[in-house]
Enzyme design. Structure first.
Site, mmCIF file in Angstrom:
data_model
loop_
_atom_site.group_PDB
_atom_site.id
_atom_site.type_symbol
_atom_site.label_atom_id
_atom_site.label_comp_id
_atom_site.label_asym_id
_atom_site.label_seq_id
_atom_site.Cartn_x
_atom_site.Cartn_y
_atom_site.Cartn_z
ATOM 1 N N GLY A 218 -34.100 -66.912 -44.983
ATOM 2 C CA GLY A 218 -34.788 -65.708 -44.475
ATOM 3 C C GLY A 218 -33.834 -64.525 -44.392
ATOM 4 O O GLY A 218 -34.196 -63.380 -44.698
ATOM 5 N N GLU B 286 -41.615 -65.990 -42.161
ATOM 6 C CA GLU B 286 -42.115 -67.130 -41.373
ATOM 7 C C GLU B 286 -41.019 -68.188 -41.439
ATOM 8 O O GLU B 286 -40.895 -68.906 -42.429
ATOM 9 C CB GLU B 286 -43.426 -67.661 -41.980
ATOM 10 C CG GLU B 286 -44.586 -66.666 -41.959
ATOM 11 C CD GLU B 286 -45.268 -66.591 -40.596
ATOM 12 O OE1 GLU B 286 -44.894 -67.342 -39.678
ATOM 13 O OE2 GLU B 286 -46.178 -65.764 -40.455
HETATM 14 P P1 NAD Z 1 -35.868 -72.974 -47.815
HETATM 15 O O1 NAD Z 1 -35.554 -71.758 -47.054
HETATM 16 O O2 NAD Z 1 -34.749 -73.821 -48.279
HETATM 17 O O3 NAD Z 1 -36.703 -72.613 -49.136
HETATM 18 C C1 NAD Z 1 -37.881 -71.842 -49.087
HETATM 19 C C2 NAD Z 1 -38.077 -71.158 -50.428
HETATM 20 O O4 NAD Z 1 -36.974 -70.305 -50.685
HETATM 21 C C3 NAD Z 1 -38.169 -72.106 -51.631
HETATM 22 O O5 NAD Z 1 -39.171 -71.647 -52.497
HETATM 23 C C4 NAD Z 1 -36.801 -71.994 -52.267
HETATM 24 O O6 NAD Z 1 -36.823 -72.155 -53.670
HETATM 25 C C5 NAD Z 1 -36.373 -70.601 -51.933
HETATM 26 N N1 NAD Z 1 -34.927 -70.477 -51.771
HETATM 27 C C6 NAD Z 1 -34.049 -71.429 -51.372
HETATM 28 N N2 NAD Z 1 -32.796 -70.943 -51.325
HETATM 29 C C7 NAD Z 1 -32.880 -69.651 -51.706
HETATM 30 C C8 NAD Z 1 -31.925 -68.616 -51.877
HETATM 31 N N3 NAD Z 1 -30.630 -68.810 -51.633
HETATM 32 N N4 NAD Z 1 -32.355 -67.400 -52.304
HETATM 33 C C9 NAD Z 1 -33.658 -67.179 -52.542
HETATM 34 N N5 NAD Z 1 -34.611 -68.121 -52.402
HETATM 35 C C10 NAD Z 1 -34.230 -69.352 -51.997
HETATM 36 O O7 NAD Z 1 -36.889 -73.794 -46.909
HETATM 37 P P2 NAD Z 1 -37.543 -75.219 -47.202
HETATM 38 O O8 NAD Z 1 -36.482 -76.263 -47.089
HETATM 39 O O9 NAD Z 1 -38.361 -75.180 -48.432
HETATM 40 O O10 NAD Z 1 -38.560 -75.332 -45.968
HETATM 41 C C11 NAD Z 1 -38.165 -75.757 -44.714
HETATM 42 C C12 NAD Z 1 -37.944 -74.599 -43.761
HETATM 43 O O11 NAD Z 1 -39.063 -73.746 -43.763
HETATM 44 C C13 NAD Z 1 -37.775 -75.049 -42.325
HETATM 45 O O12 NAD Z 1 -36.777 -74.293 -41.713
HETATM 46 C C14 NAD Z 1 -39.113 -74.748 -41.701
HETATM 47 O O13 NAD Z 1 -39.089 -74.562 -40.308
HETATM 48 C C15 NAD Z 1 -39.500 -73.505 -42.415
HETATM 49 N N6 NAD Z 1 -40.935 -73.317 -42.388
HETATM 50 C C16 NAD Z 1 -41.455 -72.303 -41.643
HETATM 51 C C17 NAD Z 1 -42.832 -72.154 -41.552
HETATM 52 C C18 NAD Z 1 -43.464 -71.053 -40.738
HETATM 53 O O14 NAD Z 1 -44.655 -70.813 -40.908
HETATM 54 N N7 NAD Z 1 -42.743 -70.375 -39.871
HETATM 55 C C19 NAD Z 1 -43.662 -73.032 -42.234
HETATM 56 C C20 NAD Z 1 -43.082 -74.039 -42.979
HETATM 57 C C21 NAD Z 1 -41.713 -74.186 -43.053
#
Ligand code: NAD
Length: 465
Positions: free
Chosen positions: A194, A211
């Site tokens: 994020g 989110e």
């Molecule tokens: P993540 O942040 O690793 O990945 C999310 C997305 O970002 C994926 O599509 C991924 O390809 C992309 N991504 C990964 N690294 C990146 C980078 N360096 N630069 C740009 N894009 C990148 O998250 P995840 O492991 O897929 O999901 C789990 C996390 O998401 C947990 O922390 C969970 O709490 C959170 N989450 C939040 C909500 C919400 O509604 N608040 C819902 C579901 C999951």
């Protein structure tokens, strides 16, 4: 790929300039098409969710597919009302004017989604973006590849890439997309990524909805029905095997209740996910997404135990893709399990003596995505709610606040910014534009210069202030 994505992005912008903002009827037609395309491939979606996460049809229906049908129907039902310009009153400085708040689509939007609810969290923001009249580029997660593939198929079957385009791939694709000057970026994922998204957005001053995740605490007051509470916490912790952004992360409980809670928790877990033979009922307990994520959960447990925590209870059934529910006691606060979002079926228990101590414990940490309070006392509940900030909160239950489409869903600071669902999702993808219509009786000329002869007006204004 970089050039291809840029071409699609520019194509979406050009198309919108040519066709203008879609009418409410057109947007409703898009949403209906989307629902139809999902319905045509519903069994393939269930199959993909089973392959990616071993979600049973029931869990997948309730938390993903039917959730999305409800979100589509809700948007269709309310869209006319949401898009209608809202009247506002005028103030002294603009007497006799007519004032409206209108909702403009942000423009060309990017949606980046995670793997844990891969269908719901990709389609949900898309619904809001289309309802608000935008064009959208979407990047589902590379980990939930079967679901991402079926999402690609659902979208390509009914949408031209100049309206909706689905880009498959990993963080490299994400990075390429984030370099483009989107009007709005809707990101769901970890707090760390994020931060990367927000930095990329800052370059183009794109607005963002983030989110994110975090550690959502469960605070248990002393006067509760502990058996019921343990059942609810067990359900929330086992849902998607703990891989839920608003899963109860850790427990705050009075020491005198700790042992009793563990017994009730163990009984509830056993009833929910174990067969009479003692084997895990894999239909009721999803798998951990990848071996890498599974070994991380083992590392969290080992790290806590090395630092002095003990395993109060652990179910059987660990395997190459399953992590058995685990309860940890005496957990040092510097252990990884208390420093990171757990995102798995491990429940650390922290004991407290006074309510103020429990409140301070949460206040001292990043603001959680969800706060759960179990208490029969309104006074206690109100006191906790007033003093502890969180994205959302649920009193005497867990998780379920996310299912009410009339409520905004989102985090605060570390757990996110902005919100989704229903009207709030529509608003996230809309620019609220204020418009003032001057009337022929408008008084603006009263404040024109020269200011030398404004003595009487100034006196009158002073009296009003
Ligand atoms: P993540 O942040 O690793 O990945 C999310 C997305 O970002 C994926 O599509 C991924 O390809 C992309 N991504 C990964 N690294 C990146 C980078 N360096 N630069 C740009 N894009 C990148 O998250 P995840 O492991 O897929 O999901 C789990 C996390 O998401 C947990 O922390 C969970 O709490 C959170 N989450 C939040 C909500 C919400 O509604 N608040 C819902 C579901 C999951």
């Amino acid at each position: 790929m970089q050039q291809q994505l840029k071409t699609i992005f520019e194509g979406q912008k050009a198309q919108r300039q040519q066709t203008g903002v879609p009418s409410v009827q057109e947007r409703i037609a898009y949403l209906k098409k989307l629902k139809y395309s999902i319905q045509q491939r519903e069994s393939a979606v269930f199959n993909a969710l089973a392959l990616d996460l071993r979600k049973s049809e029931f869990e997948a229906a309730v938390t993903e597919v039917y959730f999305i049908y409800s979100e589509i129907d809700f948007a269709i039902r309310h869209l006319r009302h949401w898009t209608r310009p809202k009247r506002t009153k005028s103030t002294l400085s603009n007497l006799f004017t007519k004032n409206r708040i209108t909702y403009q689509p942000k423009g060309t939007c990017l949606v980046i989604a995670p793997w844990n609810y891969p269908f719901q969290l990709t389609m949900g923001p898309l619904i809001s973006a289309l309802a608000a009249g935008n064009t959208v580029m979407i990047k589902p997660s590379e980990y939930s590849i079967h679901t991402s593939n079926i999402i690609f198929e659902i979208l390509s079957a009914v949408f031209d890439p100049s309206l909706v385009y689905c880009a498959l791939g990993d963080q490299e694709i994400s990075t390429t997309l984030l370099a483009l000057p989107f009007d709005h970026i809707f990101f769901t994922g970890s707090t760390q990524v994020g931060q990367i998204v927000m930095q990329a957005a800052a370059k183009h001053l794109s607005s963002v909805t983030l989110e994110l995740g975090g550690k959502s605490p469960v605070l248990i007051d002393r006067d509760t029905d502990l058996q019921k509470v343990a059942e609810k916490v067990a359900w929330g912790k086992l849902l998607n095997a703990g891989q839920t952004c608003i899963a109860p992360d850790y427990l705050l409980i009075q020491q005198s209740q700790e042992e009793q809670f563990i017994q009730f928790f163990q009984a509830a877990v056993t009833r929910f996910i174990y067969k009479p033979s003692g084997a895990i009922d894999t239909d009721s307990y999803p798998k951990i997404i990848t071996p890498k994520h599974l070994s991380r959960l083992q590392q969290l447990t080992d790290d806590a135990c090395t630092r002095g925590a003990c395993i109060a209870w652990k179910g059987t059934g660990d395997s190459k893709d399953t992590f058995a529910p685990t309860v940890l006691q005496n957990v040092p606060l510097d252990s990884r399990v208390m420093q990171e979002e757990i995102f798995g079926p491990i429940l650390p228990i922290i004991t407290y003596n006074t309510l103020e101590e429990a409140i301070k414990f949460v206040q001292d940490r990043p603001k959680p995505l969800a706060l759960y309070i179990f208490s029969n006392s309104t006074k206690t509940t109100d006191h906790v709610l007033k003093n502890v900030s969180s994205g959302g909160a649920c009193v005497n239950d867990v998780i379920l606040h996310v299912s009410n489409l009339h409520l905004p869903f989102g985090g605060v600071n570390h757990s996110g910014t902005g919100s989704s669902h229903g009207y709030f999702g529509f608003k996230a993808f809309s620019h609220e534009r204020s418009i003032m219509y001057q009337s022929k009786f408008g008084l603006s000329q009263l404040i024109y210069p020269p200011y030398t002869d404004k003595g009487r007006l100034l006196k009158w204004l002073k009296r009003l202030m």
